[in-house]
Design an enzyme around this catalytic site. Sequence first.
Site, PDB file in Angstrom:
ATOM      1  CB  THR A  38      80.400 -79.816  56.182  1.00 51.57           C
ATOM      2  OG1 THR A  38      79.474 -79.877  55.090  1.00 51.57           O
ATOM      3  CG2 THR A  38      80.210 -81.032  57.064  1.00 51.57           C
ATOM      4  CG  ASP A  39      78.239 -74.359  54.397  1.00 49.37           C
ATOM      5  OD1 ASP A  39      78.157 -74.571  55.629  1.00 49.37           O
ATOM      6  OD2 ASP A  39      77.412 -73.681  53.764  1.00 49.37           O
ATOM      7  N   GLY A 124      61.852 -70.411  49.429  1.00 42.75           N
ATOM      8  CA  GLY A 124      62.064 -70.394  50.872  1.00 42.75           C
ATOM      9  C   GLY A 124      61.892 -71.742  51.549  1.00 42.75           C
ATOM     10  CG  LEU A 127      64.108 -77.554  47.897  1.00 41.10           C
ATOM     11  CD1 LEU A 127      62.911 -78.058  47.095  1.00 41.10           C
ATOM     12  CD2 LEU A 127      65.067 -78.711  48.195  1.00 41.10           C
ATOM     13  CB  SER A 128      69.295 -73.174  46.860  1.00 40.62           C
ATOM     14  OG  SER A 128      70.170 -72.084  46.837  1.00 40.62           O
ATOM     15  CD  GLU A 162      71.640 -65.934  49.433  1.00 43.12           C
ATOM     16  OE1 GLU A 162      71.524 -66.287  48.251  1.00 43.12           O
ATOM     17  OE2 GLU A 162      71.106 -66.549  50.372  1.00 43.12           O
ATOM     18  CG  ASP A 174      72.772 -72.629  48.662  1.00 44.46           C
ATOM     19  OD1 ASP A 174      73.163 -73.771  48.975  1.00 44.46           O
ATOM     20  OD2 ASP A 174      72.061 -71.927  49.394  1.00 44.46           O
ATOM     21  CE1 TYR A 224      70.230 -73.292  60.883  1.00 41.23           C
ATOM     22  CE2 TYR A 224      69.868 -71.424  59.442  1.00 41.23           C
ATOM     23  CZ  TYR A 224      69.535 -72.688  59.849  1.00 41.23           C
ATOM     24  OH  TYR A 224      68.522 -73.347  59.215  1.00 41.23           O
TER      25      TYR A 224
HETATM   26  P1  ADP Z   1      65.719 -70.818  49.769  1.00 41.87           P
HETATM   27  O1  ADP Z   1      66.900 -70.271  49.056  1.00 41.87           O
HETATM   28  O2  ADP Z   1      66.028 -72.026  50.538  1.00 41.87           O
HETATM   29  O3  ADP Z   1      64.537 -71.034  48.879  1.00 41.87           O
HETATM   30  P2  ADP Z   1      65.925 -68.299  51.097  1.00 41.87           P
HETATM   31  O4  ADP Z   1      65.284 -67.747  52.310  1.00 41.87           O
HETATM   32  O5  ADP Z   1      67.405 -68.354  51.038  1.00 41.87           O
HETATM   33  O6  ADP Z   1      65.280 -69.739  50.846  1.00 41.87           O
HETATM   34  O7  ADP Z   1      65.480 -67.437  49.832  1.00 41.87           O
HETATM   35  C1  ADP Z   1      64.125 -67.187  49.606  1.00 41.87           C
HETATM   36  C2  ADP Z   1      63.951 -65.732  49.190  1.00 41.87           C
HETATM   37  O8  ADP Z   1      64.520 -65.515  47.874  1.00 41.87           O
HETATM   38  C3  ADP Z   1      62.493 -65.351  49.044  1.00 41.87           C
HETATM   39  O9  ADP Z   1      61.958 -64.929  50.275  1.00 41.87           O
HETATM   40  C4  ADP Z   1      62.559 -64.225  48.025  1.00 41.87           C
HETATM   41  O10 ADP Z   1      62.946 -63.019  48.635  1.00 41.87           O
HETATM   42  C5  ADP Z   1      63.692 -64.668  47.118  1.00 41.87           C
HETATM   43  N1  ADP Z   1      63.184 -65.453  45.980  1.00 41.87           N
HETATM   44  C6  ADP Z   1      63.456 -66.736  45.703  1.00 41.87           C
HETATM   45  N2  ADP Z   1      62.811 -67.137  44.583  1.00 41.87           N
HETATM   46  C7  ADP Z   1      62.116 -66.085  44.136  1.00 41.87           C
HETATM   47  C8  ADP Z   1      61.247 -65.859  43.013  1.00 41.87           C
HETATM   48  N3  ADP Z   1      60.965 -66.821  42.137  1.00 41.87           N
HETATM   49  N4  ADP Z   1      60.711 -64.630  42.867  1.00 41.87           N
HETATM   50  C9  ADP Z   1      60.997 -63.643  43.745  1.00 41.87           C
HETATM   51  N5  ADP Z   1      61.796 -63.801  44.816  1.00 41.87           N
HETATM   52  C10 ADP Z   1      62.345 -65.006  45.027  1.00 41.87           C
HETATM   53 MG    MG Z   2      68.700 -69.558  49.977  1.00 44.40          MG
END
Ligand code: ADP
Ligand code: MG
Length: 390
Positions: A38-39, A124, A127-128, A162, A174, A224
């Site tokens: 919805t965003d 990933g 859960l952001s 981002e 998020d 998407y």
């Molecule tokens: P989500 O936000 O749902 O977890 P995303 O694909 O949006 O999934 O983001 C995941 C990406 O963010 C990872 O692949 C990495 O590049 C980065 N990231 C997230 N948390 C960390 C962390 N603790 N350390 C390093 N990179 C991270």
């Molecule tokens: Mg994300």
Amino acid sequence: MALRAAADVKADFERRMGRPATVVARAPGRVNIIGEHTDYNEGFVFPMALEQCTWVAAAPRTDGQVRVVAAELNDEQQWPRGGWSKQGFPGWTNYVAGVETLVGALRPGAPGADVLIASDVPVGSGLSSSAALEVSTALAFAALGGVTLEGQPLADLARRAEHEYAHVPCGIMDQYVSVLARRAHAFLLDCRSRTWEHVPLQLGDAVVLVVNSGVRHALASGEYAVRQKQCQAAVAYFRQRNPAVRALRDVTSADVEAHRRQLESLVAARARHVTTEDERTRAAAAALRKGDLETLGRLLYASHESLRRDYEVSCPELDLLVDIVRGVPGAYGARMTGGGFGGCIVAIVKQTAVPAVTEAVRARYDAAGHGPSYAIVTQPGPGAALEFRA
Ligand code: ADP
Ligand code: MG
């Protein structure tokens, strides 16, 4: 597993860097209770912050270098302040260097830094973890640079990182919930006006249960883009009839129903999901204000059905997990959460039913060769904060 506290992160920093941290910040991951896809249609989303956070400890360096240790990834990278280039750096540095560059631009002459990133947010998994990473590092870099950065400007800067550095065209949910969430409350966000309401999450004898499917299907991002085009096609149709229509936010599910035959069938189905989901999201907030978990649960199941049948962004693993929850007495409702094609489901279940759900998931999901899954029981946590400053 026990969650980290500021003292743990400080100790970890000192052990790795050989000197004390001068700032420690934290930002939570989130789970979207309802309001999916919805965003970008300028509608409502209804997430809550997790207790699980990404933590950042840092101390200034006088040589202008930025050295970043990502504990979860067992990786370490270094670049000159403001001088990161995408080339040759692994993907996770996009987020950190994006934030570092954007915060640095707020105050030229900010120092270099040693930075430790340690996270309790699954990376990933929908859960952001990305927003938690951006927001926590932004707080830490701002504190080191003597810049005041909080509230909406903090969320907007994180989202810019981002978009512009990680090249993920995410909505505002998020970063907004990671920054602005309130303990024990869910967060009803209007993605058009960018206004929000903290709704008490009165769960009584129930808890929020997140089950990670352990799968992520690769087709997601292409799909998407197709969904966004289909939503735009629906908007174009309704705008011809009413120039005031700017997004599916301006269309009701009754409108879609009335014009179903004039719309291409997939476009109609996508529009039906978005418009009914927007209605469910507002209904869910109303139900929660009354502590009506039965209604909330029904809305979660209906959201899942709509995402599965009309929006077609679910997958067999998520459908199975929702089905498993449905079969356990004491479950109010469940749905896939996040963009889809893998990631997590969110469920509202009686506290006493949690063992039965996790056992059923083990027996019917993991033992059938899916996963590996894991479950997180959580409460709505507070938004991001600077937790320590020397
Ligand atoms: P989500 O936000 O749902 O977890 P995303 O694909 O949006 O999934 O983001 C995941 C990406 O963010 C990872 O692949 C990495 O590049 C980065 N990231 C997230 N948390 C960390 C962390 N603790 N350390 C390093 N990179 C991270
Ligand atoms: Mg994300």
